[in-house]
Design a protein around this motif. Structure first.
Motif, PDB file in Angstrom:
ATOM      1  N   VAL A 275      40.456  47.938  50.451  1.00 57.56           N
ATOM      2  CA  VAL A 275      39.662  47.214  49.310  1.00 57.56           C
ATOM      3  C   VAL A 275      40.636  47.079  48.152  1.00 57.56           C
ATOM      4  N   LEU A 276      40.636  45.903  47.570  1.00 56.92           N
ATOM      5  CA  LEU A 276      41.503  45.575  46.167  1.00 56.92           C
ATOM      6  C   LEU A 276      40.608  45.762  45.122  1.00 56.92           C
ATOM      7  N   ASP A 277      41.094  46.584  44.160  1.00 57.43           N
ATOM      8  CA  ASP A 277      40.117  46.474  42.686  1.00 57.43           C
ATOM      9  C   ASP A 277      40.430  45.163  41.812  1.00 57.43           C
ATOM     10  N   GLU A 278      40.285  45.039  40.745  1.00 50.81           N
ATOM     11  CA  GLU A 278      40.269  43.853  39.778  1.00 50.81           C
ATOM     12  C   GLU A 278      41.714  43.189  39.658  1.00 50.81           C
ATOM     13  N   VAL A 279      42.771  44.041  39.644  1.00 47.81           N
ATOM     14  CA  VAL A 279      44.237  43.760  39.510  1.00 47.81           C
ATOM     15  C   VAL A 279      44.930  43.763  40.906  1.00 47.81           C
ATOM     16  N   ALA A 280      44.067  43.867  42.065  1.00 52.61           N
ATOM     17  CA  ALA A 280      44.672  43.849  43.494  1.00 52.61           C
ATOM     18  C   ALA A 280      45.425  45.098  43.784  1.00 52.61           C
ATOM     19  N   ARG A 281      44.970  46.330  43.213  1.00 54.36           N
ATOM     20  CA  ARG A 281      45.448  47.554  43.681  1.00 54.36           C
ATOM     21  C   ARG A 281      44.568  47.919  44.739  1.00 54.36           C
ATOM     22  N   VAL A 295      43.087  56.923  50.403  1.00 59.45           N
ATOM     23  CA  VAL A 295      44.244  56.854  49.578  1.00 59.45           C
ATOM     24  C   VAL A 295      43.769  55.596  48.378  1.00 59.45           C
ATOM     25  N   ARG A 296      44.182  55.846  47.133  1.00 59.63           N
ATOM     26  CA  ARG A 296      44.005  54.738  46.171  1.00 59.63           C
ATOM     27  C   ARG A 296      45.548  54.543  45.653  1.00 59.63           C
ATOM     28  N   LEU A 297      46.086  53.513  45.869  1.00 59.03           N
ATOM     29  CA  LEU A 297      47.468  53.026  45.265  1.00 59.03           C
ATOM     30  C   LEU A 297      47.266  52.436  43.928  1.00 59.03           C
TER      31      LEU A 297
END
Length: 481
Positions: A275-281, A295-297
């Motif tokens: 899954v990507l957050d609002e800034v593609a992390r 894991v959260r990069l």
């Protein structure tokens, strides 16, 4: 740097001491080696490298005044020096063909290998691939640091000059060296592995970067696979299951092979629930050995998941637990500049600075991150500021034109093509024919002006080109507002 006497350095490089060095033969070199006399520390070794504009031999005396113990040189200087023997074999092809430069580089390589041989607890992790080497090297370092002292300098010190320079950052306490290895032709990586023999080899992908130097993707695969062939029988090859050319490298080694994948649960290490957050992390679930952890990069772009899996596999093979690996992945932040650096201005404009290097694979990954970030914002437009991709050979114009299909697929709103050259003209012509909004500009300054005149709050701008184009100035100008 490991503690060497001046006499030991001469013995390792196969050189001799000049008269001034003979007087301090037992003096110890205990600080890193440096080419730049301004970076010297007390106890350093100064590397007198002849370059195109200046010759390090001319700075030998001032290097000693700055704290260097002695100088590694090709000929006598007015300072204590270890004099390297003339170079043998092929030149490096780094634009440093002068015999004195070759002698110093070869001496530096021998010294680095001598250090590796004396660091009995050191595990060398080699990393190569057509794209993502530096980012993955940095992530691997963040993982391995959970277990012990690790050397992996920021940036791309990945050739016959940068590799020994990197190795000489190690000392007796260093447990891991993460060595990025690049190639301009077949045989280059094999030479690098002689400087720092890997126990773990990580191969990311085989693409079309540097196609002009290699001639074919098959030759690129031959060159990248030299990292796998260098492994001892008790070593480990970490291979990308999702790349057929990398997967096939398992046949080129007797070492154990471990595969990672973003697509298949057949791999030893794989990801699900990306899954990507609002800034593609990206966030994902990491699977290995029947166990899974979240894991959260903190780095940007879905392509970073594959890089993180490579780092996870390397960490596990280095003896870390899955929990240690996850801690390292979660804590990692970008270390090497101009690689997916994301800046958001107070008005919401976001700039993705990925201007350090460029090839078809990394351009498409950058455009995907751009499109996703813009799509997550209401009324945001996506801007792609693109310069040419270098070293693609006879297919260069076609490769640039082919990027237009990705621009269409991802619905990129604005394209600014920088540079008046055949490659960028091919991209502009293809974009115009396809109905893609495109503006051709001659240079970085014009690109920054074009973007700045028309951007709106919440717009997202990707800046992407090969390093020779120096487009990072576009990102800097737009970010400053």
């Amino acid at each position: 740097m490991l503690d060497f006497s001046v006499a030991e350095i001469a013995q390792i490089v196969g050189g001799r001491l000049n008269e001034q060095a003979e007087a301090i033969a037992e003096a110890r070199v205990t600080a890193p080696a440096e080419f730049d006399s301004r970076k010297l520390q007390p106890g350093s070794l100064f590397i007198a490298l002849p370059g195109e504009n200046v010759d390090g031999h001319d700075f030998a005396a001032s290097a000693i005044e700055a704290g260097a113990v002695c100088v590694l040189a090709a000929h006598d200087v007015d300072a204590p020096a270890v004099l390297c023997p003339p170079a043998t074999g092929e030149t490096t092809g780094l634009g440093l063909e002068h015999p004195d430069a070759q002698a110093v580089i070869q001496g530096l390589s021998r010294l680095a290998r001598g250090l590796v041989d004396r660091c009995e607890q050191l595990t060398v992790v080699g990393v190569t691939g057509s794209a993502g080497k530096t980012s993955t090297k940095d992530i691997i370092a963040s993982v391995l640091e959970q277990a012990g002292p690790t050397v992996a300098p920021p940036g791309s010190f990945n050739n016959e000059l940068g590799m020994p320079y990197t190795v000489l950052r190690c000392d007796a306490q260093t447990q891991f060296l993460v060595a990025e290895m690049s190639a301009r032709g077949i045989g280059h990586i094999a030479k690098l592995t002689q400087i720092a023999p890997p126990r773990i080899s990580v191969v990311l992908n085989v693409g079309s970067a540097h196609l002009g130097e290699f001639g074919s993707r098959e030759n690129i695969a031959i060159a990248k696979g030299e990292l796998v062939e260098a492994l001892p029988d008790d070593g480990v090859a970490v291979l990308n299951f999702d790349d057929d050319a990398v997967r096939a490298m398992a046949e080129r080694t007797n070492a154990r092979c471990v595969f990672y994948s973003t697509q298949s649960s057949q791999a030893d290490v794989y990801a699900t629930d990306i899954v990507l957050d609002e800034v593609a992390r990206p966030s994902f679930v990491l699977h290995a050995g029947g166990v899974k952890v979240p894991v959260r990069l903190q780095v940007f772009g879905e392509h970073q998941v594959s890089n993180a899996l490579a780092a996870a596999a390397a960490g596990l093979q280095a003896g870390l637990t899955l929990e240690q690996v996850a801690t390292g992945l979660n804590a990692h932040v970008a270390r090497s500049g101009r690689r997916m650096e994301v800046t958001t201005r107070p008005d919401g404009v976001t700039i993705i600075n990925d201007s350090y290097n460029s090839n078809p694979h990394s351009v498409r990954a950058g455009l995907a991150a751009l499109a996703y970030t813009a799509s997550a914002r209401e009324d945001a437009r996506s801007w792609a500021v693109l310069g040419q991709m270098g070293e693609l050979g006879d297919d260069a114009e076609a490769e640039h034109a082919d990027i237009v299909a990705t621009l269409q697929q991802l619905h990129i709103d604005r394209v600014v093509a920088v540079g008046d050259n055949p490659n960028m003209r091919a991209l502009v012509d293809a974009a115009t024919a396809a109905g893609v909004w495109v503006r051709a500009v001659p240079d970085a300054q014009a690109a920054a002006q074009t973007v700045s005149a028309d951007i709106e709050p919440r717009d997202v701008i990707l800046v992407k080109a090969s390093r020779s184009e120096a487009l990072w100035s576009v990102a800097d100008i737009v970010a400053a507002g």
